[in-house]
Design a protein around this motif. Structure first.
Motif, PDB file in Angstrom:
ATOM      1  N   ASN A   1      -6.760  -9.131   5.507  1.00 46.78           N
ATOM      2  CA  ASN A   1      -5.581  -9.450   4.677  1.00 46.78           C
ATOM      3  C   ASN A   1      -5.810  -9.299   3.175  1.00 46.78           C
ATOM      4  OD1 ASN A   1      -4.109 -10.525   7.091  1.00 46.78           O
ATOM      5  ND2 ASN A   1      -5.673 -12.125   6.953  1.00 46.78           N
ATOM      6  N   THR A   2      -6.806  -8.524   2.773  1.00 48.29           N
ATOM      7  CA  THR A   2      -7.104  -8.388   1.348  1.00 48.29           C
ATOM      8  C   THR A   2      -6.740  -7.026   0.768  1.00 48.29           C
ATOM      9  OG1 THR A   2      -9.369  -7.629   1.752  1.00 48.29           O
ATOM     10  CG2 THR A   2      -9.016 -10.013   1.551  1.00 48.29           C
ATOM     11  N   LEU A   3      -6.677  -6.004   1.618  1.00 49.24           N
ATOM     12  CA  LEU A   3      -6.482  -4.635   1.127  1.00 49.24           C
ATOM     13  C   LEU A   3      -5.193  -4.030   1.657  1.00 49.24           C
ATOM     14  CD1 LEU A   3     -10.098  -3.246   1.634  1.00 49.24           C
ATOM     15  CD2 LEU A   3      -9.119  -4.223  -0.451  1.00 49.24           C
ATOM     16  N   LEU A   4      -4.589  -3.180   0.823  1.00 49.87           N
ATOM     17  CA  LEU A   4      -3.379  -2.447   1.186  1.00 49.87           C
ATOM     18  C   LEU A   4      -3.638  -0.964   1.038  1.00 49.87           C
ATOM     19  CD1 LEU A   4      -0.271  -2.258   1.744  1.00 49.87           C
ATOM     20  CD2 LEU A   4       0.024  -2.366  -0.747  1.00 49.87           C
TER      21      LEU A   4
ATOM     22  N   ILE B   1      -6.000   2.757  -1.895  1.00 44.18           N
ATOM     23  CA  ILE B   1      -6.282   1.415  -1.391  1.00 44.18           C
ATOM     24  C   ILE B   1      -6.255   0.445  -2.562  1.00 44.18           C
ATOM     25  CG2 ILE B   1      -7.969  -0.061  -0.252  1.00 44.18           C
ATOM     26  CD1 ILE B   1      -8.891   2.354   1.325  1.00 44.18           C
ATOM     27  N   LEU B   2      -5.424  -0.579  -2.432  1.00 45.78           N
ATOM     28  CA  LEU B   2      -5.220  -1.554  -3.494  1.00 45.78           C
ATOM     29  C   LEU B   2      -5.619  -2.949  -3.030  1.00 45.78           C
ATOM     30  CD1 LEU B   2      -1.634  -0.394  -4.530  1.00 45.78           C
ATOM     31  CD2 LEU B   2      -3.763   0.235  -5.655  1.00 45.78           C
ATOM     32  N   ASN B   3      -5.979  -3.796  -3.981  1.00 45.40           N
ATOM     33  CA  ASN B   3      -6.216  -5.200  -3.709  1.00 45.40           C
ATOM     34  C   ASN B   3      -4.873  -5.914  -3.670  1.00 45.40           C
ATOM     35  OD1 ASN B   3      -6.593  -8.109  -4.519  1.00 45.40           O
ATOM     36  ND2 ASN B   3      -8.745  -7.518  -4.405  1.00 45.40           N
ATOM     37  N   LEU B   4      -4.563  -6.586  -2.569  1.00 47.76           N
ATOM     38  CA  LEU B   4      -3.260  -7.231  -2.428  1.00 47.76           C
ATOM     39  C   LEU B   4      -3.058  -8.366  -3.433  1.00 47.76           C
ATOM     40  CD1 LEU B   4      -2.607  -7.414   1.418  1.00 47.76           C
ATOM     41  CD2 LEU B   4      -1.031  -6.540  -0.302  1.00 47.76           C
ATOM     42  N   GLU B   5      -4.117  -9.057  -3.760  1.00 44.35           N
ATOM     43  CA  GLU B   5      -4.021 -10.199  -4.674  1.00 44.35           C
ATOM     44  C   GLU B   5      -3.771  -9.741  -6.106  1.00 44.35           C
ATOM     45  OE1 GLU B   5      -3.644 -14.052  -5.243  1.00 44.35           O
ATOM     46  OE2 GLU B   5      -4.841 -13.654  -3.453  1.00 44.35           O
ATOM     47  N   THR B   6      -4.534  -8.748  -6.555  1.00 46.61           N
ATOM     48  CA  THR B   6      -4.467  -8.329  -7.958  1.00 46.61           C
ATOM     49  C   THR B   6      -3.609  -7.093  -8.187  1.00 46.61           C
ATOM     50  OG1 THR B   6      -6.416  -6.889  -7.783  1.00 46.61           O
ATOM     51  CG2 THR B   6      -6.792  -9.223  -8.270  1.00 46.61           C
ATOM     52  N   GLY B   7      -3.410  -6.300  -7.127  1.00 49.18           N
ATOM     53  CA  GLY B   7      -2.668  -5.052  -7.270  1.00 49.18           C
ATOM     54  C   GLY B   7      -3.488  -3.914  -7.843  1.00 49.18           C
ATOM     55  N   LYS B   8      -4.779  -4.158  -8.069  1.00 51.30           N
ATOM     56  CA  LYS B   8      -5.623  -3.135  -8.676  1.00 51.30           C
ATOM     57  C   LYS B   8      -6.145  -2.141  -7.637  1.00 51.30           C
ATOM     58  CE  LYS B   8      -7.157  -5.955 -12.588  1.00 51.30           C
ATOM     59  NZ  LYS B   8      -8.330  -6.528 -13.301  1.00 51.30           N
ATOM     60  N   LEU B   9      -6.383  -0.911  -8.104  1.00 54.95           N
ATOM     61  CA  LEU B   9      -6.913   0.142  -7.248  1.00 54.95           C
ATOM     62  C   LEU B   9      -8.351  -0.182  -6.860  1.00 54.95           C
ATOM     63  CD1 LEU B   9      -6.230   3.005  -6.070  1.00 54.95           C
ATOM     64  CD2 LEU B   9      -7.390   3.932  -8.083  1.00 54.95           C
ATOM     65  N   VAL B  10      -8.626  -0.154  -5.554  1.00 56.27           N
ATOM     66  CA  VAL B  10      -9.959  -0.428  -5.035  1.00 56.27           C
ATOM     67  C   VAL B  10     -10.679   0.862  -4.682  1.00 56.27           C
ATOM     68  CG1 VAL B  10     -11.248  -1.523  -3.144  1.00 56.27           C
ATOM     69  CG2 VAL B  10      -9.283  -2.697  -4.155  1.00 56.27           C
ATOM     70  N   ALA B  11      -9.963   1.806  -4.087  1.00 58.64           N
ATOM     71  CA  ALA B  11     -10.546   3.081  -3.681  1.00 58.64           C
ATOM     72  C   ALA B  11      -9.480   4.162  -3.699  1.00 58.64           C
ATOM     73  CB  ALA B  11     -11.167   2.975  -2.292  1.00 58.64           C
ATOM     74  N   GLY B  12      -9.914   5.393  -3.971  1.00 54.19           N
ATOM     75  CA  GLY B  12      -8.985   6.506  -4.065  1.00 54.19           C
ATOM     76  C   GLY B  12      -8.642   6.807  -5.523  1.00 54.19           C
TER      77      GLY B  12
END
Length: 211
Positions: A124-127, A138-149
């Motif tokens: 439940n942490t990544l979108l 791939i974004l962090n659901l909590e912060t909306g920041k880009l995690v990968a890509g």
């Protein structure tokens, strides 16, 4: 082949709907169940999201103007904390995350074309999102920041799915002829099966139904 085997091979399984839910006025792009299996949510090119009692087939809630363009995808996190909707059209890109308990909605940005598909990781942490811009992010659901890509793909992205351990992302191209698997940590392509169309698209019958 024995008669018993032949009978099994020739038997057809016919599924009949247990109920029919009515309400949307246009093409339904996506549905998702809540973890309690009591509710489901659907989104449509009529710019609405509708929540249903999946046991009784009754509409619980209608939310209008979810997107300014088509609403193409919806996903509910496994802890029921987040409901994510995505869509757009030829002029807009829309990705919204709603925290169910507070009703707080935030818009996420990055894609340059309408978003066709989304998926939420098992923890439940990544979108993950896939778009007409031929990328998956791939974004962090909590912060909306880009995690990968962004993962540069062969074609418009039609479907994205996390692996059960959230270490890999499977990406299916729009035409269904190409599948890519990406390693999220290294951000490298692990496997490509098939081929894309090269991104030269005409307006499809599906897009025509949505408009």
């Amino acid at each position: 082949m024995s008669s018993a085997s032949l009978k099994v091979a020739t038997t057809k399984l016919i599924l009949a709907p247990s109920m029919i839910l009515k309400g949307h006025e246009r093409y339904i792009g996506s549905i998702s169940y809540f973890p309690d299996d009591q509710r489901m949510i659907s989104v449509s090119s009529d710019k609405t999201a509708r929540q249903w009692n999946s046991k009784e087939g009754k509409e619980i809630e209608e939310v209008r103007d979810v997107c300014e363009g088509w609403v193409c995808a919806v996903a509910v996190s496994r802890d029921s904390r987040w409901v994510v909707t995505a869509g757009g059209d030829f002029d807009r890109v829309e990705l919204k995350v709603c925290e169910v308990e507070t009703g707080t909605t935030k818009k996420l940005h990055g894609h340059l074309g309408a978003i066709n598909c989304i998926d939420i990781s098992a923890d439940n942490t990544l979108l993950a999102s896939g778009s007409w811009d031929k990328t998956a992010r791939i974004l962090n659901l909590e912060t909306g920041k880009l995690v990968a890509g962004p993962f540069e793909c062969e074609d418009w992205v039609g479907s994205v799915r996390f692996s059960t351990d959230s270490k890999k992302l499977a990406v299916e191209m729009w035409g269904g002829k190409c599948l890519e698997v990406w390693d999220i940590q290294s951000q490298k392509l692990v496997k490509r099966i098939g081929y894309g169309s090269g991104g030269s698209h005409q307006r499809t019958s599906e897009q025509a139904r949505m408009s």
